[in-house]
Design a protein around this motif. Structure first.
Motif, PDB file in Angstrom:
ATOM      1  N   PRO A  19     -17.408 -51.366  30.119  1.00 24.50           N
ATOM      2  CA  PRO A  19     -17.494 -51.934  31.469  1.00 24.50           C
ATOM      3  C   PRO A  19     -16.154 -52.160  32.154  1.00 24.50           C
ATOM      4  CG  PRO A  19     -17.824 -53.648  29.848  1.00 24.50           C
ATOM      5  CD  PRO A  19     -17.671 -52.369  29.073  1.00 24.50           C
ATOM      6  N   PHE A  20     -15.036 -51.892  31.467  1.00 23.74           N
ATOM      7  CA  PHE A  20     -13.725 -52.226  32.031  1.00 23.74           C
ATOM      8  C   PHE A  20     -12.805 -51.024  32.183  1.00 23.74           C
ATOM      9  CE2 PHE A  20     -15.177 -56.002  29.692  1.00 23.74           C
ATOM     10  CZ  PHE A  20     -15.239 -56.905  30.737  1.00 23.74           C
ATOM     11  N   ALA A  21     -13.348 -49.841  32.230  1.00 27.73           N
ATOM     12  CA  ALA A  21     -12.500 -48.653  32.238  1.00 27.73           C
ATOM     13  C   ALA A  21     -12.375 -47.997  33.596  1.00 27.73           C
ATOM     14  CB  ALA A  21     -13.010 -47.643  31.210  1.00 27.73           C
ATOM     15  N   GLY A  22     -12.634 -48.719  34.672  1.00 29.56           N
ATOM     16  CA  GLY A  22     -12.411 -48.156  35.997  1.00 29.56           C
ATOM     17  C   GLY A  22     -13.702 -47.787  36.701  1.00 29.56           C
ATOM     18  N   ALA A  23     -13.535 -47.057  37.819  1.00 29.93           N
ATOM     19  CA  ALA A  23     -14.671 -46.720  38.679  1.00 29.93           C
ATOM     20  C   ALA A  23     -15.697 -45.851  37.962  1.00 29.93           C
ATOM     21  CB  ALA A  23     -14.174 -46.024  39.940  1.00 29.93           C
ATOM     22  N   ARG A  24     -15.220 -44.882  37.202  1.00 29.79           N
ATOM     23  CA  ARG A  24     -16.135 -44.012  36.453  1.00 29.79           C
ATOM     24  C   ARG A  24     -16.336 -44.609  35.064  1.00 29.79           C
ATOM     25  NH1 ARG A  24     -14.563 -37.818  36.788  1.00 29.79           N
ATOM     26  NH2 ARG A  24     -16.629 -37.752  35.830  1.00 29.79           N
ATOM     27  N   THR A  25     -17.333 -45.465  34.952  1.00 28.58           N
ATOM     28  CA  THR A  25     -17.558 -46.198  33.713  1.00 28.58           C
ATOM     29  C   THR A  25     -17.926 -45.255  32.577  1.00 28.58           C
ATOM     30  OG1 THR A  25     -18.363 -48.058  35.009  1.00 28.58           O
ATOM     31  CG2 THR A  25     -18.842 -48.080  32.656  1.00 28.58           C
ATOM     32  N   PRO A  26     -17.080 -45.167  31.525  1.00 32.16           N
ATOM     33  CA  PRO A  26     -17.408 -44.292  30.403  1.00 32.16           C
ATOM     34  C   PRO A  26     -18.674 -44.749  29.684  1.00 32.16           C
ATOM     35  CG  PRO A  26     -15.103 -44.944  30.358  1.00 32.16           C
ATOM     36  CD  PRO A  26     -15.785 -45.806  31.361  1.00 32.16           C
ATOM     37  N   ARG A  27     -19.498 -43.799  29.298  1.00 32.62           N
ATOM     38  CA  ARG A  27     -20.697 -44.104  28.543  1.00 32.62           C
ATOM     39  C   ARG A  27     -20.890 -43.037  27.478  1.00 32.62           C
ATOM     40  NH1 ARG A  27     -25.931 -43.760  32.133  1.00 32.62           N
ATOM     41  NH2 ARG A  27     -26.851 -43.368  30.103  1.00 32.62           N
ATOM     42  N   VAL A  28     -21.471 -43.457  26.364  1.00 32.22           N
ATOM     43  CA  VAL A  28     -21.728 -42.568  25.233  1.00 32.22           C
ATOM     44  C   VAL A  28     -23.163 -42.799  24.800  1.00 32.22           C
ATOM     45  CG1 VAL A  28     -21.106 -41.951  22.870  1.00 32.22           C
ATOM     46  CG2 VAL A  28     -19.313 -42.648  24.488  1.00 32.22           C
ATOM     47  N   GLU A  29     -23.920 -41.719  24.659  1.00 32.85           N
ATOM     48  CA  GLU A  29     -25.308 -41.834  24.225  1.00 32.85           C
ATOM     49  C   GLU A  29     -25.387 -41.808  22.698  1.00 32.85           C
ATOM     50  OE1 GLU A  29     -27.610 -42.526  26.288  1.00 32.85           O
ATOM     51  OE2 GLU A  29     -26.417 -42.206  28.105  1.00 32.85           O
ATOM     52  N   LEU A  30     -26.125 -42.756  22.143  1.00 32.65           N
ATOM     53  CA  LEU A  30     -26.419 -42.765  20.713  1.00 32.65           C
ATOM     54  C   LEU A  30     -27.826 -42.230  20.495  1.00 32.65           C
ATOM     55  CD1 LEU A  30     -24.981 -46.215  19.521  1.00 32.65           C
ATOM     56  CD2 LEU A  30     -23.861 -43.990  19.621  1.00 32.65           C
ATOM     57  N   PRO A  31     -28.149 -41.844  19.278  1.00 32.80           N
ATOM     58  CA  PRO A  31     -29.519 -41.370  19.020  1.00 32.80           C
ATOM     59  C   PRO A  31     -30.540 -42.455  19.367  1.00 32.80           C
ATOM     60  CG  PRO A  31     -28.084 -40.842  17.170  1.00 32.80           C
ATOM     61  CD  PRO A  31     -27.305 -41.735  18.074  1.00 32.80           C
TER      62      PRO A  31
END
Length: 407
Positions: free
Chosen positions: A118-130
């Motif tokens: 939630p703190f990495a800028g405008a393009r919020t990084p997300r990673v999908e888990l199984p």
């Protein structure tokens, strides 16, 4: 009459303040920044400015409960004594099931799991888990769970062991109880050169589930060999520790690097006598346990609780708990809702040799405000501070340290 502008002055190049300031001056400026927003702007200027404020100096924020029908979440900043609100569209329709390495673990109606920074800028990084499968639900719940189209259905049993054929749809707020109670990471998913493994504590089970982030397409179950249900998971010394409600510990190694997963009980390490409401965390490579000790006054027939902390070196020949009264420049952050807690070295604007508890261990369940408890490890004295009114009547979820850049 005003003088005309000097053309020579306009043509002078602007000084490059980024590379021209000495290191000690940059560090001095960095220590005087008033807010996290100013710090973020300072670090984003260039590499020398970023190096002047190490990642370890960032203090954590207290994650407050949020409405899954909204995309707004609040984080309480202790030094600034205010709530910072963020709009995160990826939060909508999800509930939190973990906070680890600066990332939130979220689960939705379909039991799909997402890691969100939630703190990495405008393009919020997300990673999908199984996503969670029926094998996870079977290991996590004593009731039968099945998937009907896009819905998960719980089939409670009657007193004769027969399951309700129709069942009832599992609500979003019950996803943690049925699937993943908490997810803990071995490292940040974007850490350069490091494999990230996610391990999940299930609702009521002696098994844990794990996966290699970005590698595995399904969760793998591992029997911890514990007698009672796993109550805490801690990542310590490159191992996951699964701890049950009695304090018994199982050392779990996942399939990091393709290795065969294993679990082995750690013998002869019972928790300190009289210590209750325990929470576990890693600090300086050692396992720490924080809990409450009860003192009874027979004359007045009353009792009080005081916080206590113990530590253990798991690499010792005979590991044992020892009382800790001075942890130097360390600051411990303990979560009551999410068991995964952590420590920080010389954390900016936080007091050393203290424990910051997300909620008092013994709080009033009907209290209408969030309260933060700060414990002095040396003396055992504590103070309770009011954070803000409770939005949904539930306790603070836990601590999260801003992870703005790749480690």
């Amino acid at each position: 009459m005003a003088k005309p502008p000097n053309p020579k002055r306009r043509s002078l190049p602007l000084p490059d303040w980024r590379s021209g300031l000495p290191e000690d001056l940059l560090e001095s400026i960095g220590q005087r920044l008033a807010s996290g927003h100013d710090t973020t702007s300072f670090r984003s200027a260039c590499s020398p400015w970023r190096a002047a404020i190490p990642f370890a100096t960032f203090g954590p924020l207290l994650l407050l409960p949020f409405d899954p029908d909204s995309d707004c979440v609040g984080f309480y900043c202790v030094p600034e004594k205010k709530v910072l609100s963020k709009t995160l569209p990826d939060l909508r329709g999800k509930v939190a099931c973990g906070s680890s390495c600066g990332w939130l673990a979220l689960i939705d109606e379909a039991a799909s799991v997402t890691l969100l920074n939630p703190f990495a800028g405008a393009r919020t990084p997300r990673v999908e888990l199984p996503p969670a499968g029926e094998h996870i639900a079977a290991a996590s719940s004593s009731e039968r769970v099945s998937r009907v189209h896009d819905w998960w259905v719980l089939h409670p049993t009657n007193g004769y062991g027969d399951a309700d054929a129709a069942g009832r749809a599992i609500k979003l707020e019950d996803r943690r109880d049925v699937f993943f109670c908490e997810i803990v990471l071995s490292a940040s998913p974007d850490a350069a050169g490091r494999e990230c493994v996610a391990m999940a504590m299930l609702g009521c089970s002696t098994e844990v589930a794990f996966c290699r982030v970005g590698v595995d397409s399904a969760w793998t179950l591992l029997d911890t060999k514990l007698e009672f249900s796993v109550g805490s998971i801690v990542h310590c010394q490159d191992k996951f520790l699964a701890i049950d409600c009695t304090g018994e510990i199982s050392v779990c190694s996942s399939n990091a690097g393709g290795a065969t997963p294993t679990a082995a009980l750690l013998p002869s390490l019972s928790p300190p006598a009289g210590l209750c409401h325990r929470s576990y965390l890693e600090s300086n490579g050692e396992l720490h346990i924080v809990g409450a000790m009860m003192s009874t006054f027979h004359e007045t027939r009353s009792f009080t609780y005081s916080s206590a902390i113990y530590k253990c070196n798991l690499h010792a020949r005979m590991p044992e708990w020892s009382r800790a009264r001075d942890i130097g420049d360390q600051t411990l952050f303990m979560s009551k809702h999410f068991n995964e807690s952590f420590s920080g070295t010389s954390v900016s604007k936080y007091k050393e040799n203290k424990i910051y508890m997300s909620e008092p261990l013994y709080g009033d369940p009907y209290d209408l405000v969030h309260r933060l408890k700060i414990v002095d490890i040396a003396t055992g004295a504590s103070e309770v501070k009011t954070v803000q009114k409770k939005m949904q009547g539930s306790e603070a979820l836990g601590w999260i340290r801003p992870n703005l850049w790749k480690l």
